[in-house]
Design a protein around this motif. Structure first.
Motif, PDB file in Angstrom:
ATOM      1  N   SER A 241      12.134   9.667 -31.967  1.00  0.00           N
ATOM      2  CA  SER A 241      11.840   9.358 -33.260  1.00  0.00           C
ATOM      3  C   SER A 241      10.406   9.196 -33.749  1.00  0.00           C
ATOM      4  O   SER A 241       9.811   9.582 -34.773  1.00  0.00           O
ATOM      5  CB  SER A 241      12.516   8.145 -33.771  1.00  0.00           C
ATOM      6  OG  SER A 241      13.881   8.408 -33.559  1.00  0.00           O
ATOM      7  N   SER A 242       9.629   8.464 -32.771  1.00  0.00           N
ATOM      8  CA  SER A 242       8.064   8.325 -32.789  1.00  0.00           C
ATOM      9  C   SER A 242       7.377   9.715 -33.114  1.00  0.00           C
ATOM     10  O   SER A 242       6.422   9.952 -33.913  1.00  0.00           O
ATOM     11  CB  SER A 242       7.463   7.530 -31.877  1.00  0.00           C
ATOM     12  OG  SER A 242       8.394   6.249 -31.625  1.00  0.00           O
ATOM     13  N   VAL A 243       7.999  10.644 -32.119  1.00  0.00           N
ATOM     14  CA  VAL A 243       7.079  12.075 -32.351  1.00  0.00           C
ATOM     15  C   VAL A 243       7.568  12.742 -33.464  1.00  0.00           C
ATOM     16  O   VAL A 243       6.560  13.163 -34.089  1.00  0.00           O
ATOM     17  CB  VAL A 243       7.602  12.943 -30.945  1.00  0.00           C
ATOM     18  CG1 VAL A 243       7.119  14.242 -31.177  1.00  0.00           C
ATOM     19  CG2 VAL A 243       7.029  12.370 -29.619  1.00  0.00           C
ATOM     20  N   LEU A 244       8.660  12.470 -33.887  1.00  0.00           N
ATOM     21  CA  LEU A 244       8.959  13.260 -35.273  1.00  0.00           C
ATOM     22  C   LEU A 244       8.227  12.421 -36.321  1.00  0.00           C
ATOM     23  O   LEU A 244       7.784  13.046 -37.322  1.00  0.00           O
ATOM     24  CB  LEU A 244      10.662  13.034 -35.677  1.00  0.00           C
ATOM     25  CG  LEU A 244      11.354  14.000 -34.695  1.00  0.00           C
ATOM     26  CD1 LEU A 244      12.757  13.662 -35.090  1.00  0.00           C
ATOM     27  CD2 LEU A 244      11.094  15.548 -35.155  1.00  0.00           C
ATOM     28  N   LEU A 245       7.980  11.273 -36.430  1.00  0.00           N
ATOM     29  CA  LEU A 245       7.379  10.465 -37.478  1.00  0.00           C
ATOM     30  C   LEU A 245       5.920  10.779 -37.481  1.00  0.00           C
ATOM     31  O   LEU A 245       5.434  10.890 -38.654  1.00  0.00           O
ATOM     32  CB  LEU A 245       7.576   8.908 -37.022  1.00  0.00           C
ATOM     33  CG  LEU A 245       7.033   7.887 -38.383  1.00  0.00           C
ATOM     34  CD1 LEU A 245       8.059   8.075 -39.469  1.00  0.00           C
ATOM     35  CD2 LEU A 245       7.339   6.580 -37.912  1.00  0.00           C
ATOM     36  N   LEU A 246       5.384  10.989 -36.187  1.00  0.00           N
ATOM     37  CA  LEU A 246       3.969  11.449 -35.998  1.00  0.00           C
ATOM     38  C   LEU A 246       3.948  12.800 -36.827  1.00  0.00           C
ATOM     39  O   LEU A 246       2.721  13.183 -37.406  1.00  0.00           O
ATOM     40  CB  LEU A 246       3.550  11.283 -34.876  1.00  0.00           C
ATOM     41  CG  LEU A 246       3.144  10.072 -34.180  1.00  0.00           C
ATOM     42  CD1 LEU A 246       2.958  10.152 -32.623  1.00  0.00           C
ATOM     43  CD2 LEU A 246       2.067   9.345 -34.905  1.00  0.00           C
ATOM     44  N   SER A 251       1.838  16.108 -40.850  1.00  0.00           N
ATOM     45  CA  SER A 251       2.232  17.159 -42.146  1.00  0.00           C
ATOM     46  C   SER A 251       1.836  16.845 -43.471  1.00  0.00           C
ATOM     47  O   SER A 251       1.497  17.566 -44.466  1.00  0.00           O
ATOM     48  CB  SER A 251       3.671  17.632 -41.839  1.00  0.00           C
ATOM     49  OG  SER A 251       4.312  18.124 -40.808  1.00  0.00           O
ATOM     50  N   TYR A 252       2.083  15.665 -43.949  1.00  0.00           N
ATOM     51  CA  TYR A 252       2.128  15.146 -45.264  1.00  0.00           C
ATOM     52  C   TYR A 252       0.602  14.998 -45.633  1.00  0.00           C
ATOM     53  O   TYR A 252       0.028  15.015 -46.809  1.00  0.00           O
ATOM     54  CB  TYR A 252       2.781  13.657 -45.441  1.00  0.00           C
ATOM     55  CG  TYR A 252       2.515  13.092 -46.832  1.00  0.00           C
ATOM     56  CD1 TYR A 252       3.244  13.488 -47.881  1.00  0.00           C
ATOM     57  CD2 TYR A 252       1.447  11.838 -46.676  1.00  0.00           C
ATOM     58  CE1 TYR A 252       3.207  12.942 -49.141  1.00  0.00           C
ATOM     59  CE2 TYR A 252       1.264  11.252 -48.179  1.00  0.00           C
ATOM     60  CZ  TYR A 252       2.128  11.853 -49.293  1.00  0.00           C
ATOM     61  OH  TYR A 252       1.837  11.255 -50.546  1.00  0.00           O
ATOM     62  N   ARG A 261       9.604  15.316 -47.612  1.00  0.00           N
ATOM     63  CA  ARG A 261      11.002  15.004 -47.972  1.00  0.00           C
ATOM     64  C   ARG A 261      11.240  13.650 -47.618  1.00  0.00           C
ATOM     65  O   ARG A 261      11.225  13.085 -46.400  1.00  0.00           O
ATOM     66  CB  ARG A 261      12.229  15.770 -47.549  1.00  0.00           C
ATOM     67  CG  ARG A 261      12.044  17.428 -47.783  1.00  0.00           C
ATOM     68  CD  ARG A 261      12.433  17.410 -49.514  1.00  0.00           C
ATOM     69  NE  ARG A 261      12.256  19.023 -49.712  1.00  0.00           N
ATOM     70  CZ  ARG A 261      11.100  19.553 -50.000  1.00  0.00           C
ATOM     71  NH1 ARG A 261      10.196  18.944 -50.065  1.00  0.00           N
ATOM     72  NH2 ARG A 261      11.484  20.764 -50.485  1.00  0.00           N
ATOM     73  N   PRO A 262      11.365  12.439 -48.601  1.00  0.00           N
ATOM     74  CA  PRO A 262      11.663  11.349 -48.290  1.00  0.00           C
ATOM     75  C   PRO A 262      12.762  11.008 -47.518  1.00  0.00           C
ATOM     76  O   PRO A 262      12.830  10.090 -46.592  1.00  0.00           O
ATOM     77  CB  PRO A 262      11.482  10.627 -49.634  1.00  0.00           C
ATOM     78  CG  PRO A 262      10.852  11.587 -50.734  1.00  0.00           C
ATOM     79  CD  PRO A 262      11.095  12.922 -50.092  1.00  0.00           C
ATOM     80  N   ILE A 263      13.869  11.673 -47.749  1.00  0.00           N
ATOM     81  CA  ILE A 263      14.944  11.437 -47.110  1.00  0.00           C
ATOM     82  C   ILE A 263      14.776  11.686 -45.453  1.00  0.00           C
ATOM     83  O   ILE A 263      15.368  11.036 -44.616  1.00  0.00           O
ATOM     84  CB  ILE A 263      16.163  12.351 -47.529  1.00  0.00           C
ATOM     85  CG1 ILE A 263      17.551  11.978 -47.045  1.00  0.00           C
ATOM     86  CG2 ILE A 263      16.084  13.746 -47.355  1.00  0.00           C
ATOM     87  CD1 ILE A 263      18.672  12.493 -47.609  1.00  0.00           C
ATOM     88  N   ALA A 264      14.062  12.485 -45.156  1.00  0.00           N
ATOM     89  CA  ALA A 264      13.798  12.938 -43.795  1.00  0.00           C
ATOM     90  C   ALA A 264      13.049  11.867 -43.212  1.00  0.00           C
ATOM     91  O   ALA A 264      13.226  11.336 -41.933  1.00  0.00           O
ATOM     92  CB  ALA A 264      12.978  14.290 -43.608  1.00  0.00           C
ATOM     93  N   PHE A 265      12.037  11.394 -44.034  1.00  0.00           N
ATOM     94  CA  PHE A 265      11.121  10.317 -43.344  1.00  0.00           C
ATOM     95  C   PHE A 265      11.800   9.093 -43.281  1.00  0.00           C
ATOM     96  O   PHE A 265      11.973   8.169 -42.116  1.00  0.00           O
ATOM     97  CB  PHE A 265      10.025  10.024 -44.401  1.00  0.00           C
ATOM     98  CG  PHE A 265       9.352   8.823 -44.025  1.00  0.00           C
ATOM     99  CD1 PHE A 265       8.064   8.798 -43.059  1.00  0.00           C
ATOM    100  CD2 PHE A 265       9.300   7.526 -44.659  1.00  0.00           C
ATOM    101  CE1 PHE A 265       7.271   7.774 -43.107  1.00  0.00           C
ATOM    102  CE2 PHE A 265       8.673   6.543 -44.339  1.00  0.00           C
ATOM    103  CZ  PHE A 265       7.489   6.541 -43.424  1.00  0.00           C
ATOM    104  N   PHE A 266      12.892   8.659 -44.214  1.00  0.00           N
ATOM    105  CA  PHE A 266      13.398   7.357 -43.722  1.00  0.00           C
ATOM    106  C   PHE A 266      14.687   7.648 -42.832  1.00  0.00           C
ATOM    107  O   PHE A 266      15.018   6.618 -42.082  1.00  0.00           O
ATOM    108  CB  PHE A 266      13.989   6.884 -45.158  1.00  0.00           C
ATOM    109  CG  PHE A 266      13.083   6.249 -46.186  1.00  0.00           C
ATOM    110  CD1 PHE A 266      12.603   5.159 -45.891  1.00  0.00           C
ATOM    111  CD2 PHE A 266      12.599   7.063 -47.388  1.00  0.00           C
ATOM    112  CE1 PHE A 266      11.543   4.664 -46.573  1.00  0.00           C
ATOM    113  CE2 PHE A 266      11.680   6.446 -48.066  1.00  0.00           C
ATOM    114  CZ  PHE A 266      11.252   5.057 -47.656  1.00  0.00           C
ATOM    115  N   ALA A 267      14.997   8.743 -42.672  1.00  0.00           N
ATOM    116  CA  ALA A 267      16.279   8.994 -41.680  1.00  0.00           C
ATOM    117  C   ALA A 267      15.547   8.761 -40.350  1.00  0.00           C
ATOM    118  O   ALA A 267      16.128   8.194 -39.433  1.00  0.00           O
ATOM    119  CB  ALA A 267      16.741  10.400 -41.752  1.00  0.00           C
TER     120      ALA A 267
END
Length: 279
Positions: A241-246, A251-252, A261-267
């Motif tokens: 999850s940390s890698v995906l969050l980075l 990307s943003y 996409r906010p939903i992806a960020f909060f997921a």
């Protein structure tokens, strides 16, 4: 004094037959030992209470602990051990599959200096093929992930010295696996073998669900493996999850805000929190 502790649940058809067997043993050993027989009525809804009460009125060494509801076999066994007054406590089932005739053998081993004597059944055939396979698998797993060895053919038919009883009473966890607790305590231990009797009356009160709950209590009480699995899973989820969050953050800020996409960020953030909680 010898305290014989017998948890019973809907065993009205077996109580009198069991008492006959116990009376024969007590009569043979009365010159060397005094006895108390403690029945623990685990919320039975048949005539078990009335039958035991009637027996206790005529036999002063018979006592009854009447639980307010069905708490399960392991709690009933523990309740009886807690109330045992003897120098020796013998626990056995009330369905006649633990023969009273084995009691002299248990006492003979105690006289040799053993503080815990376990009765081990031989030539035992479980009528259910599925249950037998599950039992083999369970004990294999249990004895490979737990620091406490649990023997497959040993049940709650055992003798405990007063010293072992006093230390047993100090273990106060609510979800109990008596066999595991006794093994965990240690003490000098001996085994005797006996042939299990067929059940003469009624049906077994141990359902598949009850056995499953008992197995889970044993696994979670005497093994750190479930915690280790949860921790490892938490580390993997947290790392991923940390890698995906980075990646999402990069990307943003540096690639293209429109693909955010906010939903992806909060997921991903939710998964990260879940991983941390597991750790």
């Amino acid at each position: 004094m010898v305290s014989v502790v017998i948890p019973v649940y809907n065993e009205a058809s077996n109580i009198e037959l069991l008492m006959r067997g116990l009376d024969e043993v007590i009569e043979k050993l009365c010159e060397r030992y005094s006895f108390e027989v403690i029945f623990v009525n685990d919320g039975s809804n048949d005539e078990t209470y009335d039958i035991i009460t009637s027996i206790a009125d005529n036999k002063k060494y018979v006592k009854l602990i009447d639980l307010s509801r069905n708490f399960g076999n392991q709690i009933a066994v523990s309740a009886g051990i807690n109330e045992a007054k003897g120098d020796i406590a013998i626990t056995m089932d009330g369905d006649l599959q633990h023969p009273p005739a084995v009691i002299p053998q248990l006492l003979s081993e105690w006289e040799k200096g053993y503080e815990v004597v376990q009765a081990k059944r031989v030539q035992y055939r479980n009528p259910s093929f599925v249950r037998n396979i599950l039992s083999i698998v369970y004990f294999y797993i249990m004895n490979h992930i737990s620091s406490v060895k649990i023997e497959k053919d040993v049940s709650d038919f055992r003798l405990m010295d007063r010293k072992a009883v006093e230390y047993f009473k100090k273990v106060t966890e609510r979800r109990r696996f008596v066999r595991g607790i006794v093994n965990w305590l240690g003490f000098r231990r001996s085994y005797i073998e006996y042939r299990i009797n067929p059940r003469l009356q009624g049906n077994s009160t141990f359902s598949i669900r009850g056995l499953f709950n008992l197995a889970m209590a044993a696994l979670t009480s005497f093994s750190l493996m479930p915690l280790k699995i949860a921790s490892l899973l938490g580390v993997l989820i947290t790392t991923f999850s940390s890698v995906l969050l980075l990646i999402i953050s990069y990307s943003y800020f540096f690639v293209n805000k429109e693909i955010f996409r906010p939903i992806a960020f909060f997921a991903v953030l939710n998964a990260l929190m879940g991983g941390i909680i597991l750790v």
